[in-house]
Scaffold this motif. Structure first.
Motif, PDB file in Angstrom:
ATOM      1  N   ASN A 199       0.835  -1.205   0.000  1.00  0.00           N
ATOM      2  CA  ASN A 199       0.000   0.000   0.000  1.00  0.00           C
ATOM      3  C   ASN A 199       0.867   1.251   0.000  1.00  0.00           C
ATOM      4  O   ASN A 199       0.605   2.203  -0.750  1.00  0.00           O
ATOM      5  CB  ASN A 199      -0.905  -0.020   1.236  1.00  0.00           C
TER       6      ASN A 199
ATOM      7  N   THR B 185       2.488   1.904  -3.450  1.00  0.00           N
ATOM      8  CA  THR B 185       1.494   2.308  -4.439  1.00  0.00           C
ATOM      9  C   THR B 185       0.956   3.704  -4.124  1.00  0.00           C
ATOM     10  O   THR B 185       0.711   4.508  -5.028  1.00  0.00           O
ATOM     11  CB  THR B 185       0.356   1.273  -4.503  1.00  0.00           C
TER      12      THR B 185
ATOM     13  N   PHE C 112      -4.472   7.562 -13.807  1.00  0.00           N
ATOM     14  CA  PHE C 112      -3.441   6.617 -13.368  1.00  0.00           C
ATOM     15  C   PHE C 112      -3.579   5.312 -14.146  1.00  0.00           C
ATOM     16  O   PHE C 112      -4.691   4.862 -14.432  1.00  0.00           O
ATOM     17  CB  PHE C 112      -3.536   6.329 -11.858  1.00  0.00           C
ATOM     18  N   SER C 113      -2.443   4.732 -14.471  1.00  0.00           N
ATOM     19  CA  SER C 113      -2.432   3.444 -15.164  1.00  0.00           C
ATOM     20  C   SER C 113      -2.963   2.370 -14.228  1.00  0.00           C
ATOM     21  O   SER C 113      -2.689   2.391 -13.035  1.00  0.00           O
ATOM     22  CB  SER C 113      -1.006   3.079 -15.583  1.00  0.00           C
TER      23      SER C 113
ATOM     24  N   SER D 188      -3.414  -4.011 -12.493  1.00  0.00           N
ATOM     25  CA  SER D 188      -3.117  -4.944 -11.415  1.00  0.00           C
ATOM     26  C   SER D 188      -4.154  -4.722 -10.315  1.00  0.00           C
ATOM     27  O   SER D 188      -4.116  -3.728  -9.587  1.00  0.00           O
ATOM     28  CB  SER D 188      -1.703  -4.711 -10.884  1.00  0.00           C
TER      29      SER D 188
ATOM     30  N   HIS E 281      -4.555  -2.309  -6.698  1.00  0.00           N
ATOM     31  CA  HIS E 281      -3.672  -1.142  -6.535  1.00  0.00           C
ATOM     32  C   HIS E 281      -4.449   0.170  -6.389  1.00  0.00           C
ATOM     33  O   HIS E 281      -3.971   1.106  -5.760  1.00  0.00           O
ATOM     34  CB  HIS E 281      -2.762  -0.981  -7.751  1.00  0.00           C
TER      35      HIS E 281
ATOM     36  N   SER F 206      -4.953   2.246  -3.167  1.00  0.00           N
ATOM     37  CA  SER F 206      -3.682   2.767  -2.643  1.00  0.00           C
ATOM     38  C   SER F 206      -3.250   4.005  -3.414  1.00  0.00           C
ATOM     39  O   SER F 206      -2.776   4.982  -2.832  1.00  0.00           O
ATOM     40  CB  SER F 206      -2.584   1.704  -2.743  1.00  0.00           C
ATOM     41  N   VAL F 207      -3.406   3.958  -4.725  1.00  0.00           N
ATOM     42  CA  VAL F 207      -3.106   5.142  -5.541  1.00  0.00           C
ATOM     43  C   VAL F 207      -3.958   6.307  -5.053  1.00  0.00           C
ATOM     44  O   VAL F 207      -3.480   7.435  -4.889  1.00  0.00           O
ATOM     45  CB  VAL F 207      -3.386   4.858  -7.035  1.00  0.00           C
TER      46      VAL F 207
ATOM     47  N   VAL G 204      -5.208   6.777  -2.106  1.00  0.00           N
ATOM     48  CA  VAL G 204      -4.703   7.262  -0.810  1.00  0.00           C
ATOM     49  C   VAL G 204      -3.585   8.269  -1.059  1.00  0.00           C
ATOM     50  O   VAL G 204      -3.546   9.351  -0.461  1.00  0.00           O
ATOM     51  CB  VAL G 204      -4.213   6.080   0.059  1.00  0.00           C
TER      52      VAL G 204
ATOM     53  N   GLN H 109      -4.333  -5.978  -0.457  1.00  0.00           N
ATOM     54  CA  GLN H 109      -3.856  -4.590  -0.474  1.00  0.00           C
ATOM     55  C   GLN H 109      -5.001  -3.586  -0.350  1.00  0.00           C
ATOM     56  O   GLN H 109      -4.812  -2.490   0.174  1.00  0.00           O
ATOM     57  CB  GLN H 109      -3.051  -4.334  -1.753  1.00  0.00           C
TER      58      GLN H 109
ATOM     59  N   GLU I 211      -5.314  -2.913   3.232  1.00  0.00           N
ATOM     60  CA  GLU I 211      -4.214  -2.044   3.700  1.00  0.00           C
ATOM     61  C   GLU I 211      -4.565  -0.593   3.378  1.00  0.00           C
ATOM     62  O   GLU I 211      -4.380   0.307   4.199  1.00  0.00           O
ATOM     63  CB  GLU I 211      -2.893  -2.387   2.994  1.00  0.00           C
ATOM     64  N   ALA I 212      -5.063  -0.387   2.155  1.00  0.00           N
ATOM     65  CA  ALA I 212      -5.400   0.971   1.719  1.00  0.00           C
ATOM     66  C   ALA I 212      -6.597   1.513   2.501  1.00  0.00           C
ATOM     67  O   ALA I 212      -6.615   2.681   2.910  1.00  0.00           O
ATOM     68  CB  ALA I 212      -5.691   0.984   0.221  1.00  0.00           C
TER      69      ALA I 212
END
Lengths: 330, 282
Positions: free
Chosen positions: A72, A75, B121-122, B125, B128, B131-132, B134, B162, B165-166
């Motif tokens: 996290n 990213t 944003f690309s 996956s 992700h 998180s981006v 965040v 993940q 997590e984010a």
């Protein structure tokens, strides 16, 4: 923090922090922070051992502790970079270049963002913590990523200079690989003179019989080895190849032509690391020379205190000298 | 909810039309590629259209405008449904879409921020995106900017660790400027989400991570508009998760609810049937 006396083997956290004088990322960013509002930094519950906290203390609003959530964090650093920030991420290399590899590849390298990853306590610096905490694959992993610059500075002065350059004039993602920061320095800090430039190898000693190309903390050990080899009548050139990608190929080829023998030394698996990168340059050049890679030979390190492990794996000065002697006389 | 005026009625009709356009273009573009994500694009069509024709603050002539709202597709495989909208609102010429998936085209199955204007944003996956978001939301805070960051995720995406997590970090950092949109279409590649790897209850999970949670019918444009208009203030302390109840393959009867249509290639007769159904739909 009081100055304490300590045994070289100590792993007590706060003594360790005090000893980690070569972990200069945090202090460097703290110095740059005022004139560079684009700098942000983050760690994953290791801001103190990585000393990134030196920045966090000065700029708490631009410092983020993500807790134990590296994927996290990496990213999110990419997300921050997309808003115009230069995002510095630091944690132990095993949890950065290894654990978060996919996030680095997909979220940082592929979009080519200004994220600066600083993997600390790399190689076998974590000693008896064991393989989970070692990182002997991170050069191979990050080197395989397009757009990624890979840098393994020899000491804190070098790290500071290279970080400063990366903030002021460099674009794109960088993976910095540093040790636990308590090693003997190679460079004398000099505010007037920049001694390390991204992509430019430093020839620290001239020699005519052999070139040792090293990176990271092995540069200092290679210098010690050169002293021993000199006494044995082997004139040894020592090259600090702090930037592994893109590599200073001119320096490599010149060394191969002039000394006829190249030994690479790294605290990393010989597969895919510095030695492999040098081998690629040499083989494609058509220049013929003796060549050997020294590092970990497809193995995980034994458990032990770092000081003794470096001896065991011949990654200290005396060990490198013995490897070099055998190589050159073969 | 007094904001649903006659003007909004026009907006509702416009968005419905644009959602239809996204579906029709998705069919056309996938026919160029001979393979693509129908089901998961159709479940998001009203969400895409509502965002781009109502909610998001952007300037298609200045795609990198610093204060724009951000939109990131965690479920990047639905990009084929967004590309036609980005063209329609002026980020690039519509003809560019004809290169979709061809050699060297900017337009692949998953979006690339460095090749396509309007893509913030690309992605590709799975897991992700939040998180981006965040990171983008933290960036807004550091710069004292008032924009929001919207992240679209699939329900299958919530299986990725993940994401949590984010979610934890967004709650921890009190990111009131972050909005997660969950396209809960209830299917993944291999089957039905609940049977394959159950992620229910979704609402309680987000609540327990400190998020404000809203449930909405993801195909009801009026409801979507109201939800976006009534988001908590940007500088409030809780991120918002909008759980959109959606139907995979929505708008084409033989695709609806079917996980088999996550990735597919329609034959000529099916393309005709699908186009007729979409054009005749509401």
């Amino acid at each position: 923090m009081n100055t304490t006396t300590f045994h070289k083997d100590t792993w007590e956290l706060y003594k360790s922090l005090e000893m980690s004088k070569q972990l200069t990322a945090g202090e460097t960013l703290a110095k740059l922070g005022k004139n560079h509002p684009e700098i942000v930094a983050m760690s994953s519950d290791l801001s103190k051992p990585t000393r990134l906290w030196d920045f966090g203390k000065e700029f708490p609003e631009r410092f983020f502790n993500f807790g134990l959530a590296e994927k996290n964090m990496v990213t999110a650093a990419a997300g921050l970079a997309s808003t115009g920030k230069t995002a510095f991420v630091s944690t132990y290399a095993s949890f950065l270049g290894v654990l978060a590899a996919e996030n680095i590849r997909t979220a940082v390298a592929y979009p080519n963002l200004n994220v600066r990853l600083i993997g600390t306590h790399t190689g076998i610096a974590m000693g008896f913590y064991g393989t989970s905490h070692h990182a002997t694959e991170d050069i191979s992993i990050t080197r395989a990523m397009a757009n990624m610059t890979v840098i393994s500075p020899a000491d804190g002065a070098a790290l500071a200079e290279l970080i400063e350059e990366s903030v002021k004039t460099y674009d794109g993602p960088i993976y910095f690989r540093v040790s636990r920061g308590r090693e003997e320095p190679v460079y004398k800090r000099d505010a007037e003179k920049v001694q390390n430039k991204i992509g430019k190898a430093n020839t620290l000693r001239n020699g005519s019989d052999l070139t040792i190309i090293a990176c990271g903390i092995e540069v200092n050990e290679a210098l010690k080895a050169a002293d021993e080899l000199q006494e044995q009548g082997i004139s040894t050139r020592v090259m600090d190849m702090h930037t592994i990608k893109p590599m200073d190929t001119k320096a490599v080829l010149q060394a191969a032509e002039e000394t006829g023998a190249v030994l690479t030394v790294e605290e990393h698996n010989v597969q895919g690391g510095l030695g492999s990168a040098v081998a690629e340059v040499l083989l494609e050049s058509g220049i013929s020379c003796k060549f050997k890679r020294h590092g970990f030979y497809d193995e995980y390190s034994l458990i032990g205190k770092p000081y003794y492990l470096y001896q065991h794996y011949k990654l200290d000065g005396a060990g490198i000298a013995s490897v070099a002697n055998e190589f050159i006389n073969k | 909810m007094t904001k649903t005026s006659s003007v909004a009625q026009n907006t509702i009709e416009l968005i419905k039309e644009k959602a239809k356009m996204s579906r029709l273009e998705t069919i056309r573009l996938i026919s160029l590629a001979k393979s693509g994500h129908y089901g998961s694009s159709f479940s998001s069509s009203e969400i895409f259209a509502t965002l781009y024709y109502h909610t998001l603050n952007y300037d298609s002539k200045n795609p990198s405008w610093k204060s724009r709202d951000r939109f990131v597709m965690g479920k990047g495989h639905s990009a084929v449904g967004v590309y036609p909208i980005l063209a329609d609102v002026g980020f690039f010429p519509k003809e560019d879409l004809d290169t979709y998936t061809q050699l060297g085209s900017p337009f692949g199955d998953h979006p690339d921020m460095n090749k396509i204007k309007g893509v913030d944003f690309s992605s590709g996956s799975i897991g992700h995106g939040l998180s981006v978001g965040v990171g983008m939301s933290l960036g807004a805070r550091v710069d004292n900017e008032k924009y929001r960051t919207y992240i679209l995720m699939g329900d299958g995406e919530l299986q990725e660790g993940q994401v949590w997590e984010a979610a934890m970090s967004a709650g921890n950092f009190k990111l009131g400027n972050l909005v997660a949109i969950i396209d809960n279409n209830k299917v993944t590649v291999d089957g039905n989400t609940e049977e394959l790897m159950n992620i229910n209850p979704i609402r309680e999970k987000w609540e327990s991570f400190g998020w404000n949670v809203v449930d909405v019918d993801g195909h009801d444009v009026e409801e979507l508009i109201k939800t976006f208009e009534n988001l908590p203030a940007v500088d409030s302390e809780k991120p918002t998760a909008i759980i959109c109840d959606t139907v995979a393959g929505k708008g084409v009867s033989f695709m609806e609810h079917g996980y088999e249509w996550h990735v597919a290639n329609l034959g000529e007769d099916d393309i005709k049937r699908a186009i007729e159904e979409i054009e005749g739909g509401n």
